[in-house]
Design a protein around this motif. Structure first.
Motif, PDB file in Angstrom:
ATOM      1  N   GLY A  82       0.800  -1.224   0.000  1.00 19.04           N
ATOM      2  CA  GLY A  82       0.000   0.000   0.000  1.00 19.04           C
ATOM      3  C   GLY A  82       0.827   1.266   0.000  1.00 19.04           C
ATOM      4  N   PHE A  83       2.107   1.168  -0.298  1.00 21.27           N
ATOM      5  CA  PHE A  83       2.963   2.348  -0.363  1.00 21.27           C
ATOM      6  C   PHE A  83       4.088   2.097  -1.367  1.00 21.27           C
ATOM      7  CE2 PHE A  83       4.807  -0.439   2.739  1.00 21.27           C
ATOM      8  CZ  PHE A  83       6.158  -0.180   2.804  1.00 21.27           C
ATOM      9  N   ASP A  84       4.796   3.144  -1.759  1.00 17.77           N
ATOM     10  CA  ASP A  84       5.864   3.076  -2.750  1.00 17.77           C
ATOM     11  C   ASP A  84       7.109   2.485  -2.100  1.00 17.77           C
ATOM     12  OD1 ASP A  84       7.552   3.440  -4.908  1.00 17.77           O
ATOM     13  OD2 ASP A  84       7.098   5.563  -5.156  1.00 17.77           O
ATOM     14  N   THR A  85       7.544   1.327  -2.569  1.00 16.31           N
ATOM     15  CA  THR A  85       8.613   0.567  -1.914  1.00 16.31           C
ATOM     16  C   THR A  85       9.905   0.510  -2.723  1.00 16.31           C
ATOM     17  OG1 THR A  85       7.908  -1.490  -2.926  1.00 16.31           O
ATOM     18  CG2 THR A  85       6.909  -0.925  -0.804  1.00 16.31           C
ATOM     19  N   VAL A  86      10.969   0.112  -2.035  1.00 10.46           N
ATOM     20  CA  VAL A  86      12.266  -0.193  -2.632  1.00 10.46           C
ATOM     21  C   VAL A  86      12.776  -1.475  -1.984  1.00 10.46           C
ATOM     22  CG1 VAL A  86      14.661   0.544  -2.940  1.00 10.46           C
ATOM     23  CG2 VAL A  86      12.836   2.228  -3.040  1.00 10.46           C
ATOM     24  N   LEU A  87      13.316  -2.382  -2.801  1.00 13.84           N
ATOM     25  CA  LEU A  87      13.926  -3.627  -2.328  1.00 13.84           C
ATOM     26  C   LEU A  87      15.391  -3.640  -2.724  1.00 13.84           C
ATOM     27  CD1 LEU A  87      11.382  -6.340  -3.519  1.00 13.84           C
ATOM     28  CD2 LEU A  87      11.816  -5.640  -1.167  1.00 13.84           C
ATOM     29  N   GLN A  88      16.218  -4.203  -1.856  1.00 15.60           N
ATOM     30  CA  GLN A  88      17.620  -4.406  -2.195  1.00 15.60           C
ATOM     31  C   GLN A  88      18.066  -5.737  -1.613  1.00 15.60           C
ATOM     32  OE1 GLN A  88      21.564  -1.803  -2.710  1.00 15.60           O
ATOM     33  NE2 GLN A  88      20.421  -1.288  -0.912  1.00 15.60           N
ATOM     34  N   VAL A  89      18.816  -6.519  -2.387  1.00 10.26           N
ATOM     35  CA  VAL A  89      19.405  -7.774  -1.927  1.00 10.26           C
ATOM     36  C   VAL A  89      20.911  -7.572  -1.888  1.00 10.26           C
ATOM     37  CG1 VAL A  89      19.757 -10.220  -2.428  1.00 10.26           C
ATOM     38  CG2 VAL A  89      17.528  -9.167  -2.848  1.00 10.26           C
ATOM     39  N   CYS A 104      18.857  -3.979  -6.829  1.00 12.83           N
ATOM     40  CA  CYS A 104      17.957  -3.059  -6.172  1.00 12.83           C
ATOM     41  C   CYS A 104      16.820  -2.756  -7.127  1.00 12.83           C
ATOM     42  CB  CYS A 104      18.716  -1.781  -5.811  1.00 12.83           C
ATOM     43  SG  CYS A 104      17.794  -0.589  -4.822  1.00 12.83           S
ATOM     44  N   ASN A 105      15.594  -2.575  -6.597  1.00 13.66           N
ATOM     45  CA  ASN A 105      14.466  -2.268  -7.470  1.00 13.66           C
ATOM     46  C   ASN A 105      13.510  -1.298  -6.809  1.00 13.66           C
ATOM     47  OD1 ASN A 105      11.395  -3.078  -8.267  1.00 13.66           O
ATOM     48  ND2 ASN A 105      12.777  -3.040 -10.022  1.00 13.66           N
ATOM     49  N   ASP A 106      13.054  -0.348  -7.612  1.00 13.06           N
ATOM     50  CA  ASP A 106      11.994   0.587  -7.252  1.00 13.06           C
ATOM     51  C   ASP A 106      10.963   0.527  -8.373  1.00 13.06           C
ATOM     52  OD1 ASP A 106      10.437   2.732  -6.354  1.00 13.06           O
ATOM     53  OD2 ASP A 106      11.766   4.221  -7.245  1.00 13.06           O
ATOM     54  N   ASP A 107       9.740   0.271  -8.039  1.00 11.34           N
ATOM     55  CA  ASP A 107       8.635   0.286  -9.005  1.00 11.34           C
ATOM     56  C   ASP A 107       8.666  -0.857 -10.014  1.00 11.34           C
ATOM     57  OD1 ASP A 107       7.864   2.555  -7.667  1.00 11.34           O
ATOM     58  OD2 ASP A 107       8.575   3.931  -9.189  1.00 11.34           O
ATOM     59  N   GLY A 108       8.933  -2.064  -9.562  1.00 12.85           N
ATOM     60  CA  GLY A 108       8.911  -3.228 -10.439  1.00 12.85           C
ATOM     61  C   GLY A 108       7.508  -3.716 -10.765  1.00 12.85           C
ATOM     62  N   CYS A 109       6.535  -3.371  -9.920  1.00  9.46           N
ATOM     63  CA  CYS A 109       5.134  -3.742 -10.152  1.00  9.46           C
ATOM     64  C   CYS A 109       4.267  -2.590  -9.649  1.00  9.46           C
ATOM     65  CB  CYS A 109       4.776  -5.080  -9.492  1.00  9.46           C
ATOM     66  SG  CYS A 109       5.327  -5.281  -7.783  1.00  9.46           S
ATOM     67  N   GLY A 110       4.024  -1.628 -10.512  1.00  5.16           N
ATOM     68  CA  GLY A 110       3.372  -0.385 -10.103  1.00  5.16           C
ATOM     69  C   GLY A 110       4.363   0.418  -9.281  1.00  5.16           C
ATOM     70  N   THR A 111       3.940   0.943  -8.136  1.00  3.05           N
ATOM     71  CA  THR A 111       4.884   1.659  -7.267  1.00  3.05           C
ATOM     72  C   THR A 111       5.543   0.719  -6.261  1.00  3.05           C
ATOM     73  OG1 THR A 111       3.148   2.275  -5.713  1.00  3.05           O
ATOM     74  CG2 THR A 111       3.663   3.857  -7.481  1.00  3.05           C
ATOM     75  N   ALA A 112       5.146  -0.537  -6.274  1.00  2.00           N
ATOM     76  CA  ALA A 112       5.787  -1.541  -5.415  1.00  2.00           C
ATOM     77  C   ALA A 112       6.996  -2.125  -6.147  1.00  2.00           C
ATOM     78  CB  ALA A 112       4.789  -2.634  -5.047  1.00  2.00           C
ATOM     79  N   SER A 113       7.784  -2.915  -5.436  1.00  2.00           N
ATOM     80  CA  SER A 113       9.056  -3.400  -5.972  1.00  2.00           C
ATOM     81  C   SER A 113       9.069  -4.901  -6.200  1.00  2.00           C
ATOM     82  CB  SER A 113      10.179  -3.036  -5.002  1.00  2.00           C
ATOM     83  OG  SER A 113      10.182  -1.650  -4.769  1.00  2.00           O
ATOM     84  N   SER A 114       9.844  -5.299  -7.198  1.00  2.00           N
ATOM     85  CA  SER A 114      10.032  -6.703  -7.538  1.00  2.00           C
ATOM     86  C   SER A 114      11.461  -6.875  -8.015  1.00  2.00           C
ATOM     87  CB  SER A 114       9.047  -7.111  -8.629  1.00  2.00           C
ATOM     88  OG  SER A 114       9.226  -8.462  -8.972  1.00  2.00           O
ATOM     89  N   LEU A 115      12.126  -7.927  -7.566  1.00  2.00           N
ATOM     90  CA  LEU A 115      13.543  -8.085  -7.857  1.00  2.00           C
ATOM     91  C   LEU A 115      13.907  -9.557  -7.936  1.00  2.00           C
ATOM     92  CD1 LEU A 115      16.400  -6.734  -7.993  1.00  2.00           C
ATOM     93  CD2 LEU A 115      16.413  -6.824  -5.498  1.00  2.00           C
ATOM     94  N   ALA A 116      14.715  -9.922  -8.903  1.00  2.00           N
ATOM     95  CA  ALA A 116      15.286 -11.265  -9.016  1.00  2.00           C
ATOM     96  C   ALA A 116      16.800 -11.096  -9.150  1.00  2.00           C
ATOM     97  CB  ALA A 116      14.720 -12.007 -10.218  1.00  2.00           C
ATOM     98  N   VAL A 117      17.554 -11.781  -8.297  1.00  2.00           N
ATOM     99  CA  VAL A 117      19.013 -11.691  -8.346  1.00  2.00           C
ATOM    100  C   VAL A 117      19.625 -13.085  -8.341  1.00  2.00           C
ATOM    101  CG1 VAL A 117      19.138  -9.428  -7.231  1.00  2.00           C
ATOM    102  CG2 VAL A 117      19.266 -11.479  -5.845  1.00  2.00           C
ATOM    103  N   ALA A 118      20.743 -13.218  -9.018  1.00  2.00           N
ATOM    104  CA  ALA A 118      21.493 -14.467  -9.020  1.00  2.00           C
ATOM    105  C   ALA A 118      22.304 -14.560  -7.740  1.00  2.00           C
ATOM    106  CB  ALA A 118      22.423 -14.515 -10.230  1.00  2.00           C
ATOM    107  N   LEU A 119      22.169 -15.680  -7.039  1.00  2.00           N
ATOM    108  CA  LEU A 119      22.966 -15.949  -5.854  1.00  2.00           C
ATOM    109  C   LEU A 119      24.100 -16.876  -6.281  1.00  2.00           C
ATOM    110  CD1 LEU A 119      20.171 -16.577  -3.191  1.00  2.00           C
ATOM    111  CD2 LEU A 119      21.218 -14.411  -3.914  1.00  2.00           C
TER     112      LEU A 119
END
Length: 137
Positions: A82-89, A104-119
């Motif tokens: 319900g708010f504008d997010t940022v994710l970082q791995v 790092c991702n800002d606004d990957g799905c609307g104003t929310a964040s989505s991120l895929a990273v290789a480990l």
């Protein structure tokens, strides 16, 4: 709601996350994520910690720890927040004092964040969840 998923080889497993109590207000108190359901939680009352985000002017973060059993892809999202997010791995093999951002991702799905990273290997990885301009939710 946030989702985390590690895809080692062909195996897909889901974990749900967001933020918890003050326990995870910085890296040293990161809440362990497990594959499967986690949360719901909130960033209300969180403070802003370091390192800074490489993809958005974020603040009021919560921290999570994911222990990867091997190399793979970690997928995390807060789609539907319900708010504008940022994710970082970040990598965490050297501890909280030597974190390196893997993505790092800002606004990957609307104003929310989505991120895929290789480990690249087994070990600890940290996920920071925050809001743009110190938004909370």
């Amino acid at each position: 709601m946030q989702h985390a998923r590690l895809l080692p080889s062909a195996l897909a497993a889901a974990a749900f996350l967001v933020a918890a109590t003050a326990q995870n207000d910085d890296c040293s108190g990161a809440v362990l994520l497990v594959q499967g359901a986690n949360g719901p939680f909130s960033t209300v009352g969180a403070t802003t910690s370091t390192p800074a985000w490489s993809c958005g002017a974020a603040g009021n973060d919560r921290w999570y720890l994911f222990l990867a059993a091997g190399p793979g892809t970690l997928q995390v999202n807060v789609c539907g927040a319900g708010f504008d997010t940022v994710l970082q791995v970040l990598t965490g093999a050297a501890g909280c004092g030597a974190l390196v951002s893997l993505g790092c991702n800002d606004d990957g799905c609307g104003t929310a964040s989505s991120l895929a990273v290789a480990l690249p290997s087994a070990g600890p990885y940290y996920v920071s969840v925050s809001g743009i301009a110190r938004q909370t939710g």
